[in-house]
Structures are given as structure tokens and as C-alpha cells.
Scaffold this motif. Structure first.
Motif, PDB file in Angstrom:
ATOM      1  N   ALA A  45       0.802  -1.238   0.224  1.00 14.37           N
ATOM      2  CA  ALA A  45      -0.144   0.182   0.212  1.00 14.37           C
ATOM      3  C   ALA A  45       1.070   1.067   0.125  1.00 14.37           C
ATOM      4  O   ALA A  45       1.900   1.232   0.419  1.00 14.37           O
ATOM      5  CB  ALA A  45      -0.981  -0.256   0.781  1.00 14.37           C
ATOM      6  N   ILE A  46       0.566   1.862  -0.909  1.00 21.77           N
ATOM      7  CA  ILE A  46       1.235   3.267  -0.814  1.00 21.77           C
ATOM      8  C   ILE A  46      -0.115   4.685   0.125  1.00 21.77           C
ATOM      9  O   ILE A  46      -0.792   4.207  -0.548  1.00 21.77           O
ATOM     10  CB  ILE A  46       1.368   4.275  -2.513  1.00 21.77           C
ATOM     11  CG1 ILE A  46       1.952   2.984  -3.251  1.00 21.77           C
ATOM     12  CG2 ILE A  46       1.623   5.859  -2.427  1.00 21.77           C
ATOM     13  CD1 ILE A  46       2.536   3.583  -4.623  1.00 21.77           C
ATOM     14  N   VAL A  47       1.123   5.117   1.026  1.00 21.79           N
ATOM     15  CA  VAL A  47       0.205   5.789   1.727  1.00 21.79           C
ATOM     16  C   VAL A  47       0.111   7.050   1.521  1.00 21.79           C
ATOM     17  O   VAL A  47       2.480   7.657   1.528  1.00 21.79           O
ATOM     18  CB  VAL A  47       0.141   5.392   3.368  1.00 21.79           C
ATOM     19  CG1 VAL A  47      -0.120   6.756   4.255  1.00 21.79           C
ATOM     20  CG2 VAL A  47      -0.567   4.212   3.136  1.00 21.79           C
ATOM     21  N   GLY A  48      -0.559   7.907   1.719  1.00 24.99           N
ATOM     22  CA  GLY A  48       0.935   9.398   1.348  1.00 24.99           C
ATOM     23  C   GLY A  48      -0.978  10.601   1.065  1.00 24.99           C
ATOM     24  O   GLY A  48      -1.919  10.585   1.069  1.00 24.99           O
ATOM     25  N   LEU A 107      -4.629  -5.076   5.269  1.00 29.22           N
ATOM     26  CA  LEU A 107      -5.015  -5.771   3.830  1.00 29.22           C
ATOM     27  C   LEU A 107      -3.245  -5.730   3.339  1.00 29.22           C
ATOM     28  O   LEU A 107      -2.933  -6.889   2.934  1.00 29.22           O
ATOM     29  CB  LEU A 107      -5.758  -5.008   2.034  1.00 29.22           C
ATOM     30  CG  LEU A 107      -6.785  -5.483   2.418  1.00 29.22           C
ATOM     31  CD1 LEU A 107      -7.427  -4.327   1.074  1.00 29.22           C
ATOM     32  CD2 LEU A 107      -7.512  -6.820   1.855  1.00 29.22           C
ATOM     33  N   ALA A 108      -2.865  -4.935   3.749  1.00 28.86           N
ATOM     34  CA  ALA A 108      -1.045  -4.607   3.127  1.00 28.86           C
ATOM     35  C   ALA A 108      -0.266  -5.522   3.824  1.00 28.86           C
ATOM     36  O   ALA A 108       0.032  -5.611   5.576  1.00 28.86           O
ATOM     37  CB  ALA A 108      -0.318  -3.096   3.884  1.00 28.86           C
ATOM     38  N   ASP A 109       0.750  -5.889   3.477  1.00 27.37           N
ATOM     39  CA  ASP A 109       2.004  -6.318   3.408  1.00 27.37           C
ATOM     40  C   ASP A 109       3.195  -5.482   4.102  1.00 27.37           C
ATOM     41  O   ASP A 109       3.732  -5.836   5.182  1.00 27.37           O
ATOM     42  CB  ASP A 109       2.252  -7.916   2.720  1.00 27.37           C
ATOM     43  CG  ASP A 109       1.499  -8.837   2.706  1.00 27.37           C
ATOM     44  OD1 ASP A 109       0.693  -9.495   3.046  1.00 27.37           O
ATOM     45  OD2 ASP A 109       0.992  -9.156   1.503  1.00 27.37           O
ATOM     46  N   PHE A 110       3.661  -4.933   3.210  1.00 24.16           N
ATOM     47  CA  PHE A 110       4.353  -4.407   2.782  1.00 24.16           C
ATOM     48  C   PHE A 110       3.348  -1.873   2.783  1.00 24.16           C
ATOM     49  O   PHE A 110       2.364  -2.031   2.397  1.00 24.16           O
ATOM     50  CB  PHE A 110       5.030  -4.193   1.878  1.00 24.16           C
ATOM     51  CG  PHE A 110       5.989  -5.040   2.360  1.00 24.16           C
ATOM     52  CD1 PHE A 110       7.152  -5.209   3.185  1.00 24.16           C
ATOM     53  CD2 PHE A 110       5.723  -6.543   0.953  1.00 24.16           C
ATOM     54  CE1 PHE A 110       7.837  -6.538   2.696  1.00 24.16           C
ATOM     55  CE2 PHE A 110       6.908  -7.047   1.926  1.00 24.16           C
ATOM     56  CZ  PHE A 110       7.734  -7.407   2.404  1.00 24.16           C
ATOM     57  N   ILE A 111       3.882  -1.457   3.052  1.00 23.77           N
ATOM     58  CA  ILE A 111       3.824  -0.019   3.177  1.00 23.77           C
ATOM     59  C   ILE A 111       4.812   0.767   2.584  1.00 23.77           C
ATOM     60  O   ILE A 111       6.067   1.192   3.752  1.00 23.77           O
ATOM     61  CB  ILE A 111       2.752   0.794   4.941  1.00 23.77           C
ATOM     62  CG1 ILE A 111       2.104  -0.408   5.007  1.00 23.77           C
ATOM     63  CG2 ILE A 111       2.871   2.088   4.672  1.00 23.77           C
ATOM     64  CD1 ILE A 111       1.343   0.425   6.803  1.00 23.77           C
ATOM     65  N   VAL A 112       4.938   1.482   1.472  1.00 23.56           N
ATOM     66  CA  VAL A 112       5.557   2.627   1.200  1.00 23.56           C
ATOM     67  C   VAL A 112       4.678   4.213   1.602  1.00 23.56           C
ATOM     68  O   VAL A 112       3.242   4.187   0.966  1.00 23.56           O
ATOM     69  CB  VAL A 112       5.248   2.320  -0.251  1.00 23.56           C
ATOM     70  CG1 VAL A 112       6.696   3.901  -0.548  1.00 23.56           C
ATOM     71  CG2 VAL A 112       6.163   0.676  -0.439  1.00 23.56           C
ATOM     72  N   PHE A 113       5.246   5.151   2.532  1.00 24.81           N
ATOM     73  CA  PHE A 113       5.033   6.251   2.527  1.00 24.81           C
ATOM     74  C   PHE A 113       5.312   7.551   1.331  1.00 24.81           C
ATOM     75  O   PHE A 113       6.337   7.127   1.101  1.00 24.81           O
ATOM     76  CB  PHE A 113       5.312   6.773   3.908  1.00 24.81           C
ATOM     77  CG  PHE A 113       5.058   5.726   5.371  1.00 24.81           C
ATOM     78  CD1 PHE A 113       3.341   6.515   5.593  1.00 24.81           C
ATOM     79  CD2 PHE A 113       5.838   4.998   5.741  1.00 24.81           C
ATOM     80  CE1 PHE A 113       3.173   5.865   7.191  1.00 24.81           C
ATOM     81  CE2 PHE A 113       5.241   4.191   6.905  1.00 24.81           C
ATOM     82  CZ  PHE A 113       3.667   4.778   7.597  1.00 24.81           C
ATOM     83  N   MET A 114       4.446   7.984   0.852  1.00 23.49           N
ATOM     84  CA  MET A 114       5.119   9.046   0.022  1.00 23.49           C
ATOM     85  C   MET A 114       4.387  10.738   0.115  1.00 23.49           C
ATOM     86  O   MET A 114       3.394  10.836   0.794  1.00 23.49           O
ATOM     87  CB  MET A 114       4.157   8.099  -1.533  1.00 23.49           C
ATOM     88  CG  MET A 114       5.050   8.947  -2.837  1.00 23.49           C
ATOM     89  SD  MET A 114       4.020   7.927  -4.118  1.00 23.49           S
ATOM     90  CE  MET A 114       5.457   9.150  -5.177  1.00 23.49           C
ATOM     91  N   ALA A 115       5.157  11.500  -0.370  1.00 21.27           N
ATOM     92  CA  ALA A 115       4.831  13.206  -0.010  1.00 21.27           C
ATOM     93  C   ALA A 115       5.991  13.679  -0.877  1.00 21.27           C
ATOM     94  O   ALA A 115       7.167  13.515  -1.299  1.00 21.27           O
ATOM     95  CB  ALA A 115       5.018  13.143   1.946  1.00 21.27           C
ATOM     96  N   ARG A 116       5.113  14.797  -1.669  1.00 20.57           N
ATOM     97  CA  ARG A 116       5.791  15.874  -2.243  1.00 20.57           C
ATOM     98  C   ARG A 116       6.428  14.922  -3.500  1.00 20.57           C
ATOM     99  O   ARG A 116       7.962  15.244  -3.387  1.00 20.57           O
ATOM    100  CB  ARG A 116       6.741  16.496  -1.387  1.00 20.57           C
ATOM    101  CG  ARG A 116       5.491  17.044  -0.076  1.00 20.57           C
ATOM    102  CD  ARG A 116       6.627  18.988   0.321  1.00 20.57           C
ATOM    103  NE  ARG A 116       7.726  17.380   0.765  1.00 20.57           N
ATOM    104  CZ  ARG A 116       7.741  16.598   2.109  1.00 20.57           C
ATOM    105  NH1 ARG A 116       6.615  17.241   3.038  1.00 20.57           N
ATOM    106  NH2 ARG A 116       8.407  16.439   2.820  1.00 20.57           N
TER     107      ARG A 116
END
Length: 301
Positions: free
Chosen positions: A35-38, A200-209
């Protein structure tokens, strides 16, 4: 054992008048949900469009399911991808759901009509209705059934639960869990729904700007990122706390109490005990809290 990457981005950049994406270096592991979270405008949808070759990067290289994006005949690898965009295509408003399904199935050799019908029943969707006449929630459920019935190896989901009511949301979670059961499928999703990511997620990617702030294994993330409330005698204790392993911030939270943010709770707690500090209480941090800390710290992975 080395994991196989379903998606790889190396030095990917895209320049726009008021936005710069990247450089992005990221591997998405095959067989897992990432999951990409931002926040809005962080570049999640732009990244999806680049991966699908719907937009071109200004620098860098990408591969999807072992194929180089933007090179050669892309029909083979695109047949293995299911894409759920954040917004429905208004150009389809005048056709019925069944007509859209009949068109889409021609392009996907793994199309499963029985699965499609089963998902329509589960979601309580009538595909005889014109897409433009469906409610936002019904259209979202129809589009979800459409992409799952393709039986893709890779699902790209951009805010998948947008417009869904709680009952439909729970059905979607169950369907996506079932989709992952074979073990060789991959989901890359963008979501701002915390409970959705946690379930749901196994991995989490944090994204911003337009930047990747970090990629984390979900369970380890919640085990390590904590807020600790530490009794302290005076202001000089703050510098001691900030010097401890894992500590990102330490601020007064009342008389004689510090609020300590750590990205490695086990190490921090061990250091606190060794320095003869007590721990009044502890709590795991939420995704939005972790994202805020990463954005404030300005650490880019």
C-alpha cells in the motif's frame, strides 16, 4: 530467500510545471500486497500512470512483471495487469455494464465469466444498467468485478474503496483476500483508509511531495513505531532522551513527563531501562502519525 520484484522503479523522475515526481527507487515484491500511503497530490496516481505507460518519465527505468515499460510490444504484460483508476472514465457513461464487460473480455485470455457473475451477485450490481446511471458506489463495485474477472497477476488499485458503503467495503476486503490466495499474485494499491491498509497490506510505502519517504513491513512498522511517555526530572533529560537509539523526538507532555517518539521501540526501551528512566505508558502510532513524523523529519529513502 530473495523475493522476486513484480514492479521496479530505478531513478524515475517526471517534471511538471508545478510538481516534480522523484527520483523514485522502489521494488514491489511479488506475491504481496503493498500500500502506498500519502496525502493528496503526493504522486501516487502519477506513479500508476507511469507504470502503465500512460505517461512518460523524464528519467529512469521501470519494469513490470519482468517487462521493461515503454519498450517494445506491451500487449503481453498489460494483459496480466488489472487497473482500477481513482476516477471512472466518463467516456463509458453511455454504455451498459454488460457491453463494457463484453468489450474488455476480448483482451484478456484469462477472463473468467463465472467469477465476474459471482462478483456482481456479491456486490448486488446489475450490469444491464448504463454506467452513467449507476451511483458512484455501484459503479465502483462494477469496476472492481471487471478487473478481478481478468484474473491478472498484478492489480493496481487507486483508492479502491472510494464511494463504497461499509457493507460493500467489507465485501471488497474479502474479495481481495481471495484474489491473493494462489500466492503468486500482487497488489499495489494507493489508499488513505487506515483500516483498509491494516487489513490488506503486507508492506507500506509512505509518499509525499513526489518522494518516497520509506518502505516498511507492516507488522514490524506497528511493533516498532511507538509513543512512550517517560517521567523525567528536568529539562536536561530531553537531550539524554534524544540521544537514545530509535528516538526521533522528545517533547514535554506535562509537568515531569516527556512524550517520546521512537521508530525502534524495543531498542529505545532497553536504553531507557539502562539509563534508569521509567516508562509511564506506551502506545503504537497510527499510519497518519507516522507519515506526519516522516514528512517533518524530511527523510527520503
Amino acid at each position: 530467500m530473495m523475493e522476486t520484484a513484480a514492479v521496479t522503479l530505478k531513478g524515475v523522475e517526471q517534471y511538471r510545471a508545478h510538481f516534480r515526481l522523484g527520483p523514485i527507487d522502489l521494488n514491489i515484491d511479488e506475491g504481496y500486497v503493498t500500500a502506498i500511503v500519502g496525502p493528496n497530490g503526493s504522486g501516487k496516481s502519477s506513479t500508476f500512470r507511469l507504470l502503465l505507460d500512460l505517461a512518460k518519465p523524464d528519467a529512469g527505468q521501470m519494469s513490470v512483471l519482468g517487462y521493461s515499460v515503454g519498450q517494445g510490444d506491451d500487449r503481453e504484460w498489460k494483459r496480466q495487469i488489472g487497473y482500477l483508476a481513482e476516477e471512472s472514465d466518463f467516456l463509458d457513461d453511455s454504455i451498459r455494464g454488460s457491453e463494457k464487460a463484453a468489450f474488455v473480455r476480448k483482451w484478456y485470455p484469462e477472463w473468467d465469466v463465472n467469477l465476474y457473475q459471482e462478483l456482481l451477485r456479491k456486490f448486488e450490481v446489475d450490469d444491464a444498467i448504463k454506467l452513467g446511471k449507476m451511483s458512484k458506489g455501484m459503479r465502483r463495485k462494477f469496476e472492481m468485478a471487471l478487473v478481478i474477472a481478468q484474473k491478472p497477476k498484478l492489480l493496481l488499485l487507486d483508492e479502491p474503496s472510494s464511494g463504497l458503503d461499509p457493507i460493500a467495503w467489507r465485501a471488497m476486503i474479502d474479495i481481495l483476500h481471495r484474489y491473493m490466495e494462489p500466492g503468486d499474485r500482487t497488489i499495489l494499491m494507493a489508499s488513505h483508509i487506515i483500516d483498509e491498509v491494516r487489513r490488506l497490506a503486507d508492506f507500506i510505502v509512505f509518499m509525499a511531495r513526489g518522494q518516497i519517504l520509506g518502505k516498511y513491513e507492516k507488522d514490524e512498522l506497528f511493533e516498532r513505531w511507538h509513543v512512550l511517555y517517560v517521567p523525567a526530572a528536568n529539562d536536561s533529560d530531553r537531550s539524554k532522551l534524544l540521544a537514545m537509539p530509535g528516538v526521533i523526538d522528545a517533547e514535554l507532555a506535562g509537568i515531569g513527563m516527556y512524550r517520546v517518539v521512537t521508530e525502534d521501540a524495543p531498542q529505545t526501551e532497553e536504553a531507557l531501562r539502562a539509563a534508569q528512566f521509567g516508562i509511564g505508558s506506551r502506545q503504537a502510532m497510527q499510519l497518519d502519525e507516522i507519515l506526519q513524523v516522516l514528512m517533518q523529519r524530511g527523510v527520503y529513502a
